[in-house]
Write a protein that holds these residues in place. Structure first.
Motif, PDB file in Angstrom:
ATOM      1  N   ILE A 211      -3.602   5.251  -0.359  1.00  0.00           N
ATOM      2  CA  ILE A 211      -3.321   3.847  -0.641  1.00  0.00           C
ATOM      3  C   ILE A 211      -3.043   3.143   0.683  1.00  0.00           C
ATOM      4  N   GLN A 212      -3.653   1.985   0.867  1.00  0.00           N
ATOM      5  CA  GLN A 212      -3.445   1.187   2.074  1.00  0.00           C
ATOM      6  C   GLN A 212      -3.151  -0.253   1.679  1.00  0.00           C
ATOM      7  N   ALA A 213      -2.498  -0.978   2.585  1.00  0.00           N
ATOM      8  CA  ALA A 213      -2.231  -2.390   2.343  1.00  0.00           C
ATOM      9  C   ALA A 213      -3.556  -3.160   2.334  1.00  0.00           C
ATOM     10  N   ASP A 214      -3.627  -4.175   1.494  1.00  0.00           N
ATOM     11  CA  ASP A 214      -4.808  -5.033   1.430  1.00  0.00           C
ATOM     12  C   ASP A 214      -4.895  -5.820   2.739  1.00  0.00           C
TER      13      ASP A 214
ATOM     14  N   LYS B 178       4.945  -0.202  -7.079  1.00  0.00           N
ATOM     15  CA  LYS B 178       4.905   1.223  -7.398  1.00  0.00           C
ATOM     16  C   LYS B 178       4.064   1.983  -6.377  1.00  0.00           C
ATOM     17  N   PHE B 179       3.000   1.321  -5.919  1.00  0.00           N
ATOM     18  CA  PHE B 179       2.089   1.963  -4.980  1.00  0.00           C
ATOM     19  C   PHE B 179       2.465   1.555  -3.556  1.00  0.00           C
ATOM     20  N   LYS B 180       2.655   2.557  -2.733  1.00  0.00           N
ATOM     21  CA  LYS B 180       3.070   2.319  -1.355  1.00  0.00           C
ATOM     22  C   LYS B 180       2.002   2.830  -0.394  1.00  0.00           C
ATOM     23  N   PRO B 181       1.768   2.093   0.681  1.00  0.00           N
ATOM     24  CA  PRO B 181       0.759   2.532   1.649  1.00  0.00           C
ATOM     25  C   PRO B 181       1.006   3.959   2.134  1.00  0.00           C
TER      26      PRO B 181
ATOM     27  N   ASN C  39      -0.767  -6.717  -3.791  1.00  0.00           N
ATOM     28  CA  ASN C  39      -2.070  -6.100  -4.043  1.00  0.00           C
ATOM     29  C   ASN C  39      -2.328  -5.072  -2.955  1.00  0.00           C
ATOM     30  N   VAL C  40      -2.864  -3.917  -3.347  1.00  0.00           N
ATOM     31  CA  VAL C  40      -3.138  -2.861  -2.374  1.00  0.00           C
ATOM     32  C   VAL C  40      -4.571  -2.364  -2.582  1.00  0.00           C
TER      33      VAL C  40
END
Length: 595
Positions: free
Chosen positions: A122-125, A315-318, A252-253
């Motif tokens: 997961i990465q930052a948008d 909930k989702f972290k980079p 948003n990710v």
């Protein structure tokens, strides 16, 4: 006179009794006649002697019924082939097919669905990443946000900058205020200069109202988000436009998946992916691919595929790890010939299958060379060699091939046909009285501890061969192959009972054939082709017999075998690729762990 006649009658009576007794003794028994007739029928049909063989060990041939000296099974008559049978085919009776476990399927055009496992993070948008910069030159006098990860709101004061140039600009504003009636352009230009330095209209009006000059200006956040990078410290001098903070809006990710170049044909924009997050066990998420990188990374040989994901609760972290799966038809033909891997036998240079033909005289199987396309997990795409509507063997192919070798028909190792004998180290198997080990579970065949101990040297030499290939060591690879061949010869087949005995025969023969192919090779590429076949059989042994107490990791490289993909076994979870060696040592992933 009376005495003489009486004596004659006695003699006649005695002779009659003796004659009847002798006649009864020499009279043929009807039961014996029937048995003899039946025996003669079995032993000879139209004057041709019948040969008996074992359905599982076709090299056993004898002219009378009995037990197989290897496995103890009842010998069966070897039926003679009809004169009308194709000389290039091997005939099998329904009984022989049943005993050999032969199963067939009709080949048809079907969609070539492929399930592909992907890994990523997961990465930052990137579209919501911002840089907070200094709008005027000066010295950092105060920082209100001192660490990364802190959340800031738009308009929040992040710190204070001391700037002599700011003081000069304010003096100019106050001076032009005095002549704004006669020189309005100068007055407006002085205000615009401060606006360009990101002073608000309220701040400018306060300067005009109070007439006071301030040498410090607050740094106001341009956007809301999390500070991902703090780039200055208290007391630092900064220039106009120099970055101070990196701020990311994580509402948003992106989920970025790695796609190997060999799998790009199967994945397209819009495909639905199911994925899990390692740190969120028990939850499954779904999304669509919105972008696929047009450029492959030259160092990792992968392209990035992007999935956009809403993240309102953060909930989702980079940098979280994710694992996904996509089922796709890719860019291959819409209608493809797809067959189970069990239907294909691979010699290292050729891939073959057995095609079934049924006539009024017999059921026959004929060897057919095929060209393999992409691997679909437990299936292959066949690009040439088979036609829709043909019937092929999908199980029991080893028994068919063994019968073809013995009959001098075209077979896997002898495409032109030449009679041969297969041999095994049976270690003094005594026959029917051996205890049979029952099947323990679906797909797994139970074997004794002695059998497992016998297999350990085979696995030890296999891992040595794997290590030699990862080091690109030709001499050590050939030496390890010889050691593995020797360890196979030491395995006592009598330790494998029932279904395990049949399975071990299949594994052993295929591994020996691949190892024998390595002996004459002078190129690592050819050795690696044989290693692929060896690994497939070793994987079957590991799954069926569970010979080791330690974990065995099944690792997969999608680029091996001309981008068809290949597996190998390892005791370590770390991926070290034997198919590419030092060229791409870490290419691959763990797809399964055998306990």
């Amino acid at each position: 006179m009376k005495n003489i006649l009486k004596n004659k009658f006695v003699l006649i009576a005695i002779a009659l009794v003796v004659g009847l007794t002798i006649g009864w003794l020499i009279k043929p028994s009807s039961e014996l006649s029937e048995e003899t007739e039946e025996h003669n029928h079995v032993e000879s049909i139209a004057g041709i002697p019948v040969t008996y063989t074992c359905s599982m060990h076709p090299q056993i041939r004898q002219n009378e019924p009995g037990d197989c000296p290897i496995c103890g099974m009842d010998l069966i008559p070897l039926e003679s082939e009809s004169e009308t049978t194709d000389p290039m085919s091997i005939a099998m009776s329904p009984t022989a097919m049943q005993l050999a476990g032969v199963q067939t399927m009709i080949v048809g055009n079907s969609s070539a669905d492929k399930s592909i496992r992907l890994s990523g993070k997961i990465q930052a948008d990137e579209r919501y990443n911002y840089t907070q910069s200094a709008h005027i030159p000066g010295r950092i006098e105060k920082l209100a946000v001192n660490f990364t990860g802190e959340y800031v709101n738009k308009g929040q004061v992040l710190g204070q900058i001391y700037s002599p140039e700011l003081a000069t600009a304010q003096e100019e504003l106050l001076q032009t205020q005095k002549i704004k009636e006669t020189q309005p352009a100068l007055f407006n230009a002085a205000k615009d200069k401060l606006r360009n330095w990101k002073l608000t209209d309220a701040q400018i009006e306060e300067i005009l109202t109070t007439g006071k000059v301030t040498e410090q200006i607050p740094i106001l956040a341009n956007v809301s988000g999390y500070v991902t990078d703090k780039m200055v410290n208290l007391g630092d001098y900064v220039q106009r436009g120099e970055p101070i903070y990196q701020i990311a809006d994580l509402s948003n990710v992106w989920v970025l998946f790695d796609i190997y170049e060999s799998e790009l044909q199967w994945i397209k924009k819009g495909d639905v992916i199911q994925f899990t997050v390692k740190s969120l066990p028990g939850e499954t998420f779904t999304g669509k691919l919105t972008y696929i990188d047009p450029v492959i990374d030259p160092s990792t040989r992968v392209a990035k595929a992007r999935l956009e994901l809403g993240n309102p609760n953060l909930k989702f972290k980079p940098e979280m790890f994710v694992s996904g799966e996509v089922v796709s038809k890719g860019s291959s033909k819409d209608d493809s010939i797809v067959v189970p891997k069990t239907a294909v036998m691979w010699t290292g240079t050729r891939s073959v299958a057995y095609v079934k033909n049924v006539t009024n005289q017999a059921v026959t199987f004929q060897l057919r060379e095929v060209t393999l396309g992409a691997s679909l997990g437990s299936e292959y795409i066949i690009t040439s060699g088979l036609e829709s509507g043909e019937e092929i063997a999908i199980n029991g192919t080893f028994s068919i091939d063994a019968a073809a070798q013995l009959a001098g028909k075209p077979s896997m190792m002898s495409p032109d046909g030449s009679a041969g004998m297969t041999g095994h180290n049976h270690g003094g198997m005594t026959g029917k009285n051996q205890e049979t080990t029952s099947q323990t579970s679906a797909g797994n065949v139970g074997v004794s501890d002695k059998a497992k101990d016998a297999l350990k040297p085979v696995f030890d030499t296999y891992f040595k061969l794997k290590d030699a290939l990862t080091n690109d060591d030709l001499a050590e690879s050939k030496s390890s192959a010889n050691d593995m061949l020797a360890s196979l010869g030491q395995v006592n087949m009598s330790e494998f009972q029932g279904n395990a005995h049949t399975d071990w025969m299949k594994y052993e023969t295929k591994i020996k054939a691949a190892l024998a192919h390595i002996k004459s090779q002078k190129d690592l590429g050819e050795i690696r082709k044989s290693f692929l076949s060896i690994s497939d059989e070793m994987l079957g042994i590991a799954e069926n017999f569970k010979p080791l107490s330690s974990k065995i990791h099944v690792q997969h490289c999608p680029m091996a075998d001309s981008n068809r993909g290949a597996d190998w076994l390892s005791l370590e979870e770390k991926v070290v690729n034997p198919y590419f060696g030092q060229a791409m040592l870490t290419c691959g992933e763990v797809t399964k762990t055998i306990y």
